[in-house]
Design a protein around this motif. Structure first.
Motif, PDB file in Angstrom:
ATOM      1  N   ALA A   1     -28.562  -8.658 -28.253  1.00  0.00           N
ATOM      2  CA  ALA A   1     -28.268  -8.759 -29.813  1.00  0.00           C
ATOM      3  C   ALA A   1     -29.549  -9.190 -30.778  1.00  0.00           C
ATOM      4  N   ASP A   2     -30.869  -9.875 -29.829  1.00  0.00           N
ATOM      5  CA  ASP A   2     -31.995  -9.806 -30.324  1.00  0.00           C
ATOM      6  C   ASP A   2     -32.385  -8.085 -30.783  1.00  0.00           C
ATOM      7  N   ALA A   3     -32.330  -7.207 -30.185  1.00  0.00           N
ATOM      8  CA  ALA A   3     -32.877  -5.912 -30.871  1.00  0.00           C
ATOM      9  C   ALA A   3     -32.000  -5.411 -31.615  1.00  0.00           C
ATOM     10  N   VAL A   4     -30.905  -5.778 -30.931  1.00  0.00           N
ATOM     11  CA  VAL A   4     -29.826  -4.944 -33.255  1.00  0.00           C
ATOM     12  C   VAL A   4     -30.501  -5.804 -34.309  1.00  0.00           C
ATOM     13  N   ALA A   5     -30.649  -6.653 -34.102  1.00  0.00           N
ATOM     14  CA  ALA A   5     -30.488  -7.395 -35.181  1.00  0.00           C
ATOM     15  C   ALA A   5     -31.815  -7.462 -35.600  1.00  0.00           C
TER      16      ALA A   5
ATOM     17  N   THR B   1     -41.726  10.495 -32.903  1.00  0.00           N
ATOM     18  CA  THR B   1     -41.701  11.923 -32.226  1.00  0.00           C
ATOM     19  C   THR B   1     -41.100  11.530 -30.684  1.00  0.00           C
ATOM     20  N   THR B   2     -41.260  10.243 -29.846  1.00  0.00           N
ATOM     21  CA  THR B   2     -40.954  10.146 -28.681  1.00  0.00           C
ATOM     22  C   THR B   2     -39.953   8.749 -28.851  1.00  0.00           C
ATOM     23  N   PRO B   3     -38.057   8.962 -28.658  1.00  0.00           N
ATOM     24  CA  PRO B   3     -37.438   8.509 -29.053  1.00  0.00           C
ATOM     25  C   PRO B   3     -37.619   7.074 -27.747  1.00  0.00           C
ATOM     26  N   GLN B   4     -36.838   6.456 -28.199  1.00  0.00           N
ATOM     27  CA  GLN B   4     -36.888   5.445 -27.459  1.00  0.00           C
ATOM     28  C   GLN B   4     -35.703   4.408 -27.563  1.00  0.00           C
TER      29      GLN B   4
ATOM     30  N   ILE C   1     -29.667   2.094 -31.681  1.00  0.00           N
ATOM     31  CA  ILE C   1     -30.732   0.542 -31.990  1.00  0.00           C
ATOM     32  C   ILE C   1     -31.851   1.517 -30.921  1.00  0.00           C
ATOM     33  N   GLY C   2     -33.035   1.100 -31.519  1.00  0.00           N
ATOM     34  CA  GLY C   2     -34.146   1.493 -30.734  1.00  0.00           C
ATOM     35  C   GLY C   2     -34.818   0.809 -29.882  1.00  0.00           C
ATOM     36  N   ASN C   3     -35.453   0.723 -29.147  1.00  0.00           N
ATOM     37  CA  ASN C   3     -36.046  -0.254 -27.982  1.00  0.00           C
ATOM     38  C   ASN C   3     -36.840  -0.736 -28.896  1.00  0.00           C
TER      39      ASN C   3
ATOM     40  N   GLN D   1     -28.600  11.636 -31.970  1.00  0.00           N
ATOM     41  CA  GLN D   1     -27.196  11.463 -30.408  1.00  0.00           C
ATOM     42  C   GLN D   1     -27.317  11.163 -29.685  1.00  0.00           C
ATOM     43  N   ALA D   2     -28.427  12.375 -29.199  1.00  0.00           N
ATOM     44  CA  ALA D   2     -28.712  12.557 -27.468  1.00  0.00           C
ATOM     45  C   ALA D   2     -29.412  11.255 -26.912  1.00  0.00           C
ATOM     46  N   VAL D   3     -29.788  10.535 -27.626  1.00  0.00           N
ATOM     47  CA  VAL D   3     -30.819   9.290 -26.863  1.00  0.00           C
ATOM     48  C   VAL D   3     -30.499   7.930 -27.845  1.00  0.00           C
ATOM     49  N   TYR D   4     -29.831   7.405 -28.916  1.00  0.00           N
ATOM     50  CA  TYR D   4     -29.852   6.515 -29.313  1.00  0.00           C
ATOM     51  C   TYR D   4     -28.069   6.527 -29.714  1.00  0.00           C
ATOM     52  N   ASP D   5     -27.895   5.394 -28.641  1.00  0.00           N
ATOM     53  CA  ASP D   5     -26.245   4.081 -29.210  1.00  0.00           C
ATOM     54  C   ASP D   5     -26.168   3.925 -30.037  1.00  0.00           C
ATOM     55  N   THR D   6     -25.290   3.876 -30.396  1.00  0.00           N
ATOM     56  CA  THR D   6     -24.843   3.340 -31.887  1.00  0.00           C
ATOM     57  C   THR D   6     -23.841   2.069 -32.082  1.00  0.00           C
ATOM     58  N   VAL D   7     -24.129   0.975 -32.854  1.00  0.00           N
ATOM     59  CA  VAL D   7     -23.392  -0.536 -32.446  1.00  0.00           C
ATOM     60  C   VAL D   7     -21.516   0.317 -32.558  1.00  0.00           C
ATOM     61  N   LEU D   8     -21.513   0.377 -33.372  1.00  0.00           N
ATOM     62  CA  LEU D   8     -19.911   1.235 -33.247  1.00  0.00           C
ATOM     63  C   LEU D   8     -19.740   2.615 -32.789  1.00  0.00           C
ATOM     64  N   LYS D   9     -17.975   2.942 -32.608  1.00  0.00           N
ATOM     65  CA  LYS D   9     -17.924   4.720 -32.880  1.00  0.00           C
ATOM     66  C   LYS D   9     -17.131   4.707 -33.524  1.00  0.00           C
TER      67      LYS D   9
END
Length: 184
Positions: free
Chosen positions: A85-89, A155-158, A142-144, A34-42
């Protein structure tokens, strides 16, 4: 001395398994991702209802087997590239196909496409009343896309969350150190 509020330190009571969005674990391990990734919804804890986050709106069709998400156009990953949106899909399909601990959350997903930069459309094999809730947790991380499938992602979050992992100051199994994401 003064506390540096731009640094987040997490003492590890239980170690993190992976920073790969398709392999994330929940529960006590939420603090890591949760420190490194946003979520689609909260999740709105008062109402227990999903609310906008990366998606500004979300709507099912009348059959409840097609979900349209409108994705914010002002979010950047920690490398400065745009979250779209492509990253989300791509992340949702990867979760479904990745055989991770929370892959079941996307088991009913038939497809996910991005007809444009701010629209993601997810189709389902059958109605899945839990899916919006899943998008508030690991299924919504959602990751890069540049790094999806790269072994280093474990080991290296994006991500696009408020922090980035400071690997040099981190001792896995003991202490994880995060610094502010300049693009957050």
């Amino acid at each position: 001395g003064p506390v540096d509020e731009s640094v987040l330190r997490i003492a590890a009571g239980i170690d993190n398994d992976s920073f790969d969005p398709a392999q994330l674990s929940g529960g006590q391990k939420d603090n890591y991702w949760q420190a490194v990734y946003d979520t689609v919804l909260k999740l709105d804890y008062a109402t227990q209802e999903p609310k906008p986050n990366l998606a500004t709106s979300f709507e099912y069709d009348t059959t409840k087997t097609r979900l349209t998400l409108t994705i914010r156009d002002d979010v950047k990953f920690s490398d400065g590239s745009a979250l779209d949106a492509d990253a989300v899909a791509k992340n949702i399909l990867r979760l479904r196909d990745g055989k991770g601990p929370n892959g079941y959350m996307a088991a009913n997903v038939a497809g996910a496409v991005a007809p444009d930069a701010t629209t993601a459309v997810i189709s389902f094999k059958q109605v899945d009343p839990a899916f919006l809730g899943y998008l508030t947790t690991t299924a919504g991380a959602i990751g890069n896309p540049k790094f999806l499938g790269d072994a280093s992602l474990g080991t290296t979050p994006q991500g696009s969350g408020p922090y980035v992992l400071d690997k040099a100051a981190t001792t896995p199994g003991d202490t994880y150190v995060f610094t502010r994401n300049p693009y957050y």
